[in-house]
Design an enzyme around this catalytic site. Structure first.
Site, short mmCIF file in Angstrom:
data_model
loop_
_atom_site.label_atom_id
_atom_site.label_comp_id
_atom_site.label_asym_id
_atom_site.label_seq_id
_atom_site.Cartn_x
_atom_site.Cartn_y
_atom_site.Cartn_z
N ASN A 100 2.63 -9.70 -4.94
CA ASN A 100 1.70 -9.50 -3.83
C ASN A 100 0.69 -8.41 -4.19
O ASN A 100 1.06 -7.37 -4.71
CB ASN A 100 2.51 -9.11 -2.58
CG ASN A 100 1.66 -8.67 -1.40
OD1 ASN A 100 1.96 -7.67 -0.77
ND2 ASN A 100 0.62 -9.41 -1.09
N GLY A 101 -0.60 -8.71 -3.91
CA GLY A 101 -1.62 -7.68 -4.10
C GLY A 101 -2.92 -8.21 -4.69
O GLY A 101 -2.90 -8.81 -5.77
N ASP A 102 -4.01 -8.03 -3.97
CA ASP A 102 -5.37 -8.31 -4.47
C ASP A 102 -5.63 -9.78 -4.80
O ASP A 102 -6.52 -10.09 -5.60
CB ASP A 102 -5.68 -7.47 -5.71
CG ASP A 102 -5.71 -5.98 -5.41
OD1 ASP A 102 -5.73 -5.61 -4.23
OD2 ASP A 102 -5.71 -5.18 -6.37
N CYS A 143 6.40 -0.22 3.66
CA CYS A 143 5.37 0.32 4.56
C CYS A 143 5.08 1.77 4.21
O CYS A 143 5.99 2.60 4.14
CB CYS A 143 5.83 0.22 6.01
SG CYS A 143 4.64 0.90 7.19
N LYS A 167 10.99 -6.42 0.88
CA LYS A 167 9.62 -6.27 0.39
C LYS A 167 9.42 -4.80 0.05
O LYS A 167 9.64 -3.93 0.91
CB LYS A 167 8.60 -6.74 1.42
CG LYS A 167 7.17 -6.80 0.89
CD LYS A 167 6.24 -7.51 1.87
CE LYS A 167 4.87 -7.79 1.24
NZ LYS A 167 4.06 -6.58 1.05
N ARG A 194 -3.92 -9.26 3.24
CA ARG A 194 -5.19 -8.90 3.89
C ARG A 194 -6.29 -9.94 3.67
O ARG A 194 -7.16 -10.11 4.53
CB ARG A 194 -5.65 -7.53 3.40
CG ARG A 194 -4.81 -6.38 3.94
CD ARG A 194 -5.22 -5.06 3.34
NE ARG A 194 -4.94 -5.01 1.90
CZ ARG A 194 -5.49 -4.14 1.07
NH1 ARG A 194 -6.36 -3.26 1.51
NH2 ARG A 194 -5.17 -4.14 -0.22
N MET A 240 1.89 -8.67 8.28
CA MET A 240 0.84 -7.69 8.57
C MET A 240 0.95 -7.28 10.02
O MET A 240 0.97 -8.14 10.92
CB MET A 240 -0.55 -8.28 8.28
CG MET A 240 -0.82 -8.52 6.82
SD MET A 240 -2.46 -9.25 6.51
CE MET A 240 -2.12 -10.97 6.96
N GLN A 299 10.49 -10.00 9.69
CA GLN A 299 10.59 -8.74 8.95
C GLN A 299 11.02 -7.61 9.87
O GLN A 299 10.43 -7.41 10.93
CB GLN A 299 9.28 -8.36 8.28
CG GLN A 299 9.46 -7.16 7.36
CD GLN A 299 8.19 -6.68 6.69
OE1 GLN A 299 7.35 -6.08 7.34
NE2 GLN A 299 8.06 -6.93 5.40
#
Length: 350
Positions: free
Chosen positions: A224-226, A122, A161, A249, A39, A92
């Site tokens: 990845n996600g939520d 991104c 990614k 996040r 991030m 990264q």
């Protein structure tokens, strides 16, 4: 643990972390199947160290410009820093020129990275407009020549990614993963949104799982996600075709997310933390900042973002935000944080 927490909090953390099991993905050994996502301006060495303390199985640095490294930007080169205490971290890189990424990747390898990750997801316009980030997944047919020279140059694993595709009408993840496997990439992380979604809507885990199932035994997939609660993490782990899960996040809003996840996966119990525990976490972050970041102004900015991020889920967060950004010293930030978090009831982070 690298920071000395109170006996009570230390005992709680160590007990939960004792449940976790190492996971090998594409030649990289993570301390658990829950990995800290890259991030921007968040996953610095100080934050990564703290998340290792609090249960992450490994981490990836914030996205770092290969062009900046190629042209010897001091600020960019500093982003390659890996603290000797970090156990498993990947660097990264992003860029549109394969040869520049090769140069940057070799420096990342020298810095002690366990692997290098190429950002191909991104969605930010200034990155995409230059042909980097998620612009790369729009032309899978050109990716082999982009990725293979980077893979060939490295002695450590290389991952990418990506997102599902540029839009719902332009889903390219299957083709991208196929090319990645052909190029010898060690693993692929898929964020379950398209580029045009940015971070809106919900992650499409059905599509992530389809990719992971199709390429099972060919190339490992990380999803990845939520994944914003221990319950969701445990539920996904029970059914996933992925080799590991990546948390982004949610880690910037809940420092205990990895502990919640570990506890929910392996022990099926609720995890409760208090405002006092949160103050210890702030102290730990300050400790890591002081040993890594030399400039006081940068430490203050990073601490403000850290506190505001973790307060965002609780009452009167906007008032705290307004007050904290007017402060000019770490002592002032600590005092305000103490007043705020001490007033909160027990935090059910589930």
């Amino acid at each position: 643990m690298k920071f000395k927490y109170s006996t009570q909090l230390s005992s709680k953390i160590e007990r939960i972390k004792s449940f976790k099991k190492p996971t090998v993905v594409g030649g990289v050994t993570f301390n658990s199947p829950l990995i800290l996502a890259p991030m921007s301006q968040i996953t610095t060495a100080a934050f990564r160290l703290l998340m290792e303390d609090l249960g992450s199985g490994g981490s990836i640095s914030e996205l770092t410009s290969s062009n900046g490294i190629f042209y010897n930007s001091t600020r960019t080169l500093d982003m390659l820093y890996i603290d000797p205490r970090e156990e498993c971290v990947g660097i990264q890189l992003f860029g549109e020129k394969s040869q520049n990424i090769v140069s940057a990747a070799l420096l990342a390898q020298q810095s002690g990275a366990k692997f290098v990750d190429i950002n191909m997801g991104c969605p930010v316009r200034k990155v995409v407009s230059k042909g980097a980030g998620s612009a790369l997944i729009r032309k899978p047919q050109e990716l082999y020549n982009f990725l293979y020279p980077i893979k060939k140059a490295l002695a450590i694993p290389l991952s990418i990614k990506i997102r599902l595709g540029y839009s719902e009408k332009e889903i390219t993840c299957f083709d991208v993963v196929k090319v990645a496997a052909d190029a010898g990439i060690n693993f692929v992380t898929i964020h379950g949104r398209t580029t045009v979604q940015l971070y809106k809507g919900t992650a499409n885990w059905n599509l992530i799982e389809e990719v992971a199932e199709k390429f099972s035994g060919v190339i490992p997939i990380i999803g990845n996600g939520d994944l914003n609660s221990g319950a969701k993490i445990a539920e996904r782990m029970k059914i996933t075709n992925c080799q590991a899960l990546m948390i982004g996040r949610s880690a910037s809003k809940n420092p205990f997310i990895f502990l919640d996840g570990i506890s929910s996966i392996y022990h099926s119990e609720n995890t409760f933390f208090s405002g006092a525990d949160m103050l210890e976490i702030i102290d730990a972050f300050i400790y890591y900042l002081s040993g890594i970041v030399s400039e006081e102004k940068i430490r203050i900015v990073q601490l403000k973002k850290f506190v505001v991020g973790y307060a965002s889920s609780f009452p009167y967060a906007s008032e705290l935000r307004n007050k904290i950004f007017a402060l000019k010293s770490i002592d002032e930030i600590k005092a305000l944080s103490c007043s705020y978090f001490s007033s909160l009831p027990v935090l059910n982070t589930k």
